[in-house]
Design a protein around this motif. Structure first.
Motif, PDB file in Angstrom:
ATOM      1  N   LEU A 180       0.619  -1.374   0.006  1.00 50.73           N
ATOM      2  CA  LEU A 180       0.032  -0.178   0.084  1.00 50.73           C
ATOM      3  C   LEU A 180       0.786   1.271   0.110  1.00 50.73           C
ATOM      4  O   LEU A 180       0.367   2.210  -0.731  1.00 50.73           O
ATOM      5  CB  LEU A 180      -0.889  -0.054   0.957  1.00 50.73           C
ATOM      6  CG  LEU A 180      -1.883   1.281   1.401  1.00 50.73           C
ATOM      7  CD1 LEU A 180      -2.719   1.212   0.342  1.00 50.73           C
ATOM      8  CD2 LEU A 180      -2.555   1.169   2.755  1.00 50.73           C
ATOM      9  N   PHE A 181       1.866   1.514   0.613  1.00 50.92           N
ATOM     10  CA  PHE A 181       2.633   2.431   0.979  1.00 50.92           C
ATOM     11  C   PHE A 181       3.209   2.963  -0.631  1.00 50.92           C
ATOM     12  O   PHE A 181       3.349   3.951  -0.965  1.00 50.92           O
ATOM     13  CB  PHE A 181       3.995   2.074   1.560  1.00 50.92           C
ATOM     14  CG  PHE A 181       3.763   2.062   3.339  1.00 50.92           C
ATOM     15  CD1 PHE A 181       2.681   2.938   3.754  1.00 50.92           C
ATOM     16  CD2 PHE A 181       4.197   1.086   3.908  1.00 50.92           C
ATOM     17  CE1 PHE A 181       2.490   2.923   5.046  1.00 50.92           C
ATOM     18  CE2 PHE A 181       4.165   1.040   5.130  1.00 50.92           C
ATOM     19  CZ  PHE A 181       2.979   1.800   5.903  1.00 50.92           C
ATOM     20  N   PHE A 182       3.634   1.798  -1.305  1.00 46.96           N
ATOM     21  CA  PHE A 182       4.205   2.082  -2.937  1.00 46.96           C
ATOM     22  C   PHE A 182       3.105   2.548  -3.668  1.00 46.96           C
ATOM     23  O   PHE A 182       3.154   3.270  -4.663  1.00 46.96           O
ATOM     24  CB  PHE A 182       4.971   0.785  -3.138  1.00 46.96           C
ATOM     25  CG  PHE A 182       6.137   0.630  -2.407  1.00 46.96           C
ATOM     26  CD1 PHE A 182       7.209   1.370  -2.718  1.00 46.96           C
ATOM     27  CD2 PHE A 182       6.139  -0.225  -1.349  1.00 46.96           C
ATOM     28  CE1 PHE A 182       8.501   1.318  -1.866  1.00 46.96           C
ATOM     29  CE2 PHE A 182       7.200  -0.335  -0.725  1.00 46.96           C
ATOM     30  CZ  PHE A 182       8.472   0.495  -0.888  1.00 46.96           C
ATOM     31  N   GLU A 183       1.885   1.925  -3.524  1.00 47.59           N
ATOM     32  CA  GLU A 183       0.819   2.399  -4.240  1.00 47.59           C
ATOM     33  C   GLU A 183       0.354   3.740  -3.969  1.00 47.59           C
ATOM     34  O   GLU A 183       0.069   4.416  -5.004  1.00 47.59           O
ATOM     35  CB  GLU A 183      -0.414   1.337  -3.991  1.00 47.59           C
ATOM     36  CG  GLU A 183      -0.234  -0.085  -4.362  1.00 47.59           C
ATOM     37  CD  GLU A 183      -1.262  -0.964  -3.910  1.00 47.59           C
ATOM     38  OE1 GLU A 183      -2.341  -0.488  -3.327  1.00 47.59           O
ATOM     39  OE2 GLU A 183      -1.142  -2.304  -4.264  1.00 47.59           O
ATOM     40  N   LEU A 184       0.289   4.085  -2.955  1.00 50.08           N
ATOM     41  CA  LEU A 184       0.119   5.637  -2.356  1.00 50.08           C
ATOM     42  C   LEU A 184       1.040   6.532  -2.989  1.00 50.08           C
ATOM     43  O   LEU A 184       0.755   7.559  -3.369  1.00 50.08           O
ATOM     44  CB  LEU A 184      -0.042   5.768  -0.744  1.00 50.08           C
ATOM     45  CG  LEU A 184      -1.069   4.898  -0.318  1.00 50.08           C
ATOM     46  CD1 LEU A 184      -1.315   4.979   1.180  1.00 50.08           C
ATOM     47  CD2 LEU A 184      -2.700   5.553  -0.754  1.00 50.08           C
ATOM     48  N   ARG A 185       2.409   6.120  -3.014  1.00 52.16           N
ATOM     49  CA  ARG A 185       3.503   7.025  -3.491  1.00 52.16           C
ATOM     50  C   ARG A 185       3.340   7.332  -5.006  1.00 52.16           C
ATOM     51  O   ARG A 185       3.332   8.438  -5.576  1.00 52.16           O
ATOM     52  CB  ARG A 185       4.784   6.292  -3.306  1.00 52.16           C
ATOM     53  CG  ARG A 185       5.996   6.980  -3.758  1.00 52.16           C
ATOM     54  CD  ARG A 185       6.473   6.757  -5.183  1.00 52.16           C
ATOM     55  NE  ARG A 185       7.117   5.450  -5.192  1.00 52.16           N
ATOM     56  CZ  ARG A 185       8.426   5.017  -4.993  1.00 52.16           C
ATOM     57  NH1 ARG A 185       9.155   6.075  -4.745  1.00 52.16           N
ATOM     58  NH2 ARG A 185       8.725   3.948  -4.995  1.00 52.16           N
ATOM     59  N   GLU A 186       2.736   5.992  -5.932  1.00 51.96           N
ATOM     60  CA  GLU A 186       2.446   6.336  -7.121  1.00 51.96           C
ATOM     61  C   GLU A 186       1.239   7.043  -7.557  1.00 51.96           C
ATOM     62  O   GLU A 186       1.153   8.077  -8.382  1.00 51.96           O
ATOM     63  CB  GLU A 186       2.269   4.996  -7.784  1.00 51.96           C
ATOM     64  CG  GLU A 186       3.784   4.289  -7.841  1.00 51.96           C
ATOM     65  CD  GLU A 186       4.761   4.897  -8.484  1.00 51.96           C
ATOM     66  OE1 GLU A 186       4.726   5.822  -9.487  1.00 51.96           O
ATOM     67  OE2 GLU A 186       5.980   4.811  -7.694  1.00 51.96           O
ATOM     68  N   GLU A 187       0.037   6.979  -6.674  1.00 53.49           N
ATOM     69  CA  GLU A 187      -0.808   7.674  -6.794  1.00 53.49           C
ATOM     70  C   GLU A 187      -1.224   9.002  -6.250  1.00 53.49           C
ATOM     71  O   GLU A 187      -1.842   9.890  -6.839  1.00 53.49           O
ATOM     72  CB  GLU A 187      -2.311   6.567  -6.157  1.00 53.49           C
ATOM     73  CG  GLU A 187      -2.485   5.248  -6.880  1.00 53.49           C
ATOM     74  CD  GLU A 187      -3.352   4.470  -6.091  1.00 53.49           C
ATOM     75  OE1 GLU A 187      -4.176   4.911  -5.265  1.00 53.49           O
ATOM     76  OE2 GLU A 187      -3.376   3.058  -6.019  1.00 53.49           O
ATOM     77  N   MET A 188      -0.630   9.219  -5.262  1.00 51.08           N
ATOM     78  CA  MET A 188      -0.730  10.713  -4.586  1.00 51.08           C
ATOM     79  C   MET A 188       0.666  11.456  -4.445  1.00 51.08           C
ATOM     80  O   MET A 188       0.908  12.120  -3.686  1.00 51.08           O
ATOM     81  CB  MET A 188      -1.251  10.312  -3.018  1.00 51.08           C
ATOM     82  CG  MET A 188      -2.564   9.597  -3.018  1.00 51.08           C
ATOM     83  SD  MET A 188      -3.215   9.081  -1.452  1.00 51.08           S
ATOM     84  CE  MET A 188      -3.378  10.776  -0.799  1.00 51.08           C
ATOM     85  N   ASN A 189       1.571  10.582  -5.054  1.00 46.00           N
ATOM     86  CA  ASN A 189       3.009  11.295  -4.970  1.00 46.00           C
ATOM     87  C   ASN A 189       3.473  11.609  -3.495  1.00 46.00           C
ATOM     88  O   ASN A 189       4.112  12.706  -3.101  1.00 46.00           O
ATOM     89  CB  ASN A 189       2.894  12.662  -5.505  1.00 46.00           C
ATOM     90  CG  ASN A 189       2.737  12.409  -7.255  1.00 46.00           C
ATOM     91  OD1 ASN A 189       3.419  11.717  -7.605  1.00 46.00           O
ATOM     92  ND2 ASN A 189       1.765  13.321  -7.758  1.00 46.00           N
ATOM     93  N   GLN A 190       3.223  10.595  -2.755  1.00 46.14           N
ATOM     94  CA  GLN A 190       3.352  10.584  -1.258  1.00 46.14           C
ATOM     95  C   GLN A 190       4.794  10.324  -0.912  1.00 46.14           C
ATOM     96  O   GLN A 190       5.347   9.450  -1.632  1.00 46.14           O
ATOM     97  CB  GLN A 190       2.509   9.769  -0.528  1.00 46.14           C
ATOM     98  CG  GLN A 190       2.483   9.996   1.038  1.00 46.14           C
ATOM     99  CD  GLN A 190       2.010  11.527   1.369  1.00 46.14           C
ATOM    100  OE1 GLN A 190       0.915  11.897   1.063  1.00 46.14           O
ATOM    101  NE2 GLN A 190       2.934  12.109   1.885  1.00 46.14           N
TER     102      GLN A 190
END
Length: 218
Positions: A180-190
């Motif tokens: 999830l952390f890496f998905e959020l990085r891609e989707e939300m530039n987090q």
């Protein structure tokens, strides 16, 4: 994005951090590893402004933040920094939705309906849309930690600090959280900085910083 220069921390005669320098770039996932007592959590708490350094400089988005007054720092922290801990720290008397909304509700100028809409959107993204009205105590461990992730993101922070975020989860839910952390990085530039003992998670990150005896050794 985040810069720490010469960070030290002393508790009496005990020197926990001995001059730490690091830089974290926007949209980066960085892990901090090391043995117990190496200073990882102390460093993370200082980077996240939950604790004060004994000396050194801390900048976020080119703004010096460790010299701010307490009220200014609290507002800055709530608006620009998110936190995920090993124990989810949800308020048991509130629902999943309410727990996510709480950091945003602290800003009285924001519209309550907009906050709740954002919270619902986050919970749905984390596959918790069917649990938004469920009391926090009725959620599974994995669900509770995903609610904590949503809470960390509600104010669209510049950076999220996570301290052993999967340490209290079984292997399946830990793996889902890591992905999830890496998905959020891609989707939300987090951007994430994660203290972990989980080698699998550490190896997934963009950079792994190793601490030993209060310093970063690699």
């Amino acid at each position: 994005m985040l810069q720490a220069k010469g960070i030290t921390k002393k508790y009496g005669n005990l020197e926990v951090l001995k001059g730490v320098d690091l830089q974290v770039n926007s949209n980066e996932v960085v892990s901090i590893v090391g043995s117990s007592g190496a200073g990882k959590s102390t460093l993370l708490h200082i980077l996240g402004t939950l604790d004060n350094a004994s000396s050194g400089t801390l900048l976020l988005n080119n703004q010096v933040i460790n010299t701010m007054k307490s009220n200014e720092l609290a507002n800055f922290r709530n608006n620009y920094i998110g936190f995920i801990f090993q124990f989810h720290n949800l308020l048991p008397e509130f629902t999943a939705l309410e727990n996510v909304c709480i950091p945003a509700w602290l800003d009285k100028s924001r519209d309550k309906q907009e906050i709740e809409a954002k919270a619902v959107q986050l919970l749905e993204r984390l596959e918790l849309g069917h649990r938004i009205k469920q009391n926090a105590t009725k959620l599974s461990g994995g669900e509770q930690q995903r609610v904590a992730v949503a809470r960390s993101l509600i104010n669209q922070p510049s950076i999220v600090f996570a301290d052993e975020p999967s340490g209290n989860l079984d292997s399946k839910n830990a793996q889902l959280l890591h992905e999830l952390f890496f998905e959020l990085r891609e989707e939300m530039n987090q951007t994430f900085v994660i203290v972990t003992h989980n080698e699998e998670l550490a190896e997934m990150t963009d950079r792994k910083l190793v601490m030993n005896d209060g310093v970063i050794v690699e």
